[in-house]
Design an enzyme around this catalytic site. Structure first.
Site, mmCIF file in Angstrom:
data_model
loop_
_atom_site.group_PDB
_atom_site.id
_atom_site.type_symbol
_atom_site.label_atom_id
_atom_site.label_comp_id
_atom_site.label_asym_id
_atom_site.label_seq_id
_atom_site.Cartn_x
_atom_site.Cartn_y
_atom_site.Cartn_z
ATOM 1 N N SER A 189 3.135 -3.407 -39.240
ATOM 2 C CA SER A 189 3.494 -3.210 -37.844
ATOM 3 C C SER A 189 3.498 -4.508 -37.033
ATOM 4 C CB SER A 189 2.635 -2.112 -37.209
ATOM 5 O OG SER A 189 1.273 -2.364 -37.342
ATOM 6 N N LYS A 236 6.213 -0.931 -41.613
ATOM 7 C CA LYS A 236 5.977 0.000 -40.504
ATOM 8 C C LYS A 236 6.600 -0.578 -39.246
ATOM 9 C CE LYS A 236 4.324 3.344 -38.006
ATOM 10 N NZ LYS A 236 5.077 3.064 -36.797
#
Length: 421
Positions: free
Chosen positions: A335, A360
């Site tokens: 992320s 992600k």
């Protein structure tokens, strides 16, 4: 304040404009057990720095990464207790179980971005609405079960249902209404010297009382930055090694301090270690990436069905350093870490070394339903400056093993920035 927990890497969150305006009860009974709540809030002050606090926020693309940003609504379906007794008759007439299901359906219809292998279209979703609402929904629990099954059919692990009991809402900090603040700004209001107190107003549930609580600040949030100077290649190269464990409120400030100190110690190149860094505050990651980029370079882009979630984020100032950088990554680099890694890589500021990253890159938002429950919906995704879709793909490194610095400089010299970056 709402606390969420997930075994998955933290989702990347944005906030919506309120669908409606909240109606607060005229009376509030503060009969909650205060000691356990104060303990939770003391933890929450640290969690908001490491992504644990959920607050209301205005229209901004980025807010807390995990958990989420929940927007207020005018939920009239308050529980029938002595605090809301006056409203119980009106509530039962206005809010139906069918309305709650239909509003959850509408949120997905308006904003959901399909990223799973399952096919999804507004046409197929419209048919599902007809099927779901073809008969009356007798109970509230049945309505919630229908919403859960409806969201599960999307095949997106991040799109899910939240019951009304999952958390409280932070209303203000020291008298400052956080509805007018971004989540990042709200978290900064909680900061202060250890041992001092901060007053917070917490709303319990969708139509519950608002409670004023004084919480003692504690030095719980720790620096995620560790650094050292290393001599490599027979002492011919001084390398500043910086390990970044997560992106919390201290990350940028402490990273700047580390880099400046390492430069003062003679570092001519840098290693940024993002291995096992699952993310944190998205905005912290973006601001850290900007430290290495030229003014005008693209950090990341957001893509969504709704135009308000399409945005290019760029650096606005010259870089802190221009020295070559190696970014260490692995399968647990996720992320916000992937945002930093790809921003530096695609803008020819760093090479990536290690293993393929997690992958992600989705953005979720949380919407509140009329009964105080909520739905978390994937509404966008991140795309790198080189137009790579991070989610589900991850990022491949340039080198599996640590290269010679001559290889690093040679690769960076031949690199070309993306057009417009």
């Amino acid at each position: 304040m709402r606390l969420l927990h997930s075994p998955l890497p933290p989702p990347l969150l944005t906030s919506f404009a309120p669908r409606k305006t909240s109606i607060l009860p005229k009376k509030a009974s503060l009969n909650y057990a205060q000691k356990p709540l104060q303990q939770a809030l003391s933890t929450g002050i640290s969690l908001v720095l490491s992504l644990g606090l959920l607050v209301s926020a205005p229209n901004s693309i980025f807010a807390l990464e995990s958990p989420s940003v929940l927007q207020p609504s005018n939920s009239l379906n308050c529980p029938e207790n002595e605090v809301e007794e006056v409203y119980s008759t009106e509530v039962s007439k206005v809010v139906s179980n069918e309305r709650i299901v239909e509003e959850a359906w509408q949120i997905v219809n308006d904003s959901f971005l399909n990223t799973s292998p399952r096919s999804w279209s507004p046409e197929s979703w419209l048919k599902k609405k007809d099927d779901i609402l073809s008969s009356s929904v007798q109970t509230r629990s049945k309505a919630h079960d229908i919403i859960k099954r409806m969201l599960a059919s999307l095949g997106d692990p991040y799109t899910r249902f939240l019951s009304p009991e999952e958390g409280d809402e932070l209303v203000s900090v020291n008298g400052v209404n956080v509805r007018d603040k971004s989540a990042f700004e709200a978290s900064s209001l909680l900061l202060g010297p250890s041992g001092t107190f901060v007053n917070i107003m917490v709303k319990h549930g969708n139509c519950g009382p608002v409670q004023s609580i004084d919480v003692e600040r504690q030095s719980i949030a720790k620096t995620p930055v560790f650094y050292r100077l290393e001599q490599i290649e027979s002492g011919s190269v001084s390398v500043g090694y910086v390990r970044l464990k997560e992106f919390n409120a201290l990350a940028r400030k402490d990273l700047v301090t580390a880099i400046k100190r390492l430069e003062g110690m003679g570092a001519s190149s840098f290693v940024l270690d993002l291995r096992d860094n699952l993310g944190g505050l998205v905005q912290a990651g973006i601001e850290i990436a900007k430290l290495f980029l030229d003014e005008g370079d693209t950090v990341i882009s957001t893509v969504g069905r709704d135009p308000q979630y399409r945005r290019n984020i760029v650096a606005e100032a010259p870089p802190l350093i221009t020295a070559p950088v190696i970014v260490l990554v692995n399968k647990k680099t996720a992320s916000a870490s992937e945002i930093v890694a790809t921003a530096l890589h695609d803008n020819c500021r760093a090479v990536l070394v290690g293993d393929k990253t997690y992958g992600k890159g989705l953005i979720q938002s949380v919407f509140e339903l009329p009964d105080g429950s909520g739905v978390v919906v994937t509404i966008g995704k991140y795309v790198t400056p080189n137009n790579l879709d991070i989610n589900g793909n991850g990022v491949d490194p340039d080198f599996r093993n640590f290269p010679a610095w001559s290889e690093v400089t040679n690769r960076l010299s031949k690199c070309h920035k993306p057009q417009g970056g």
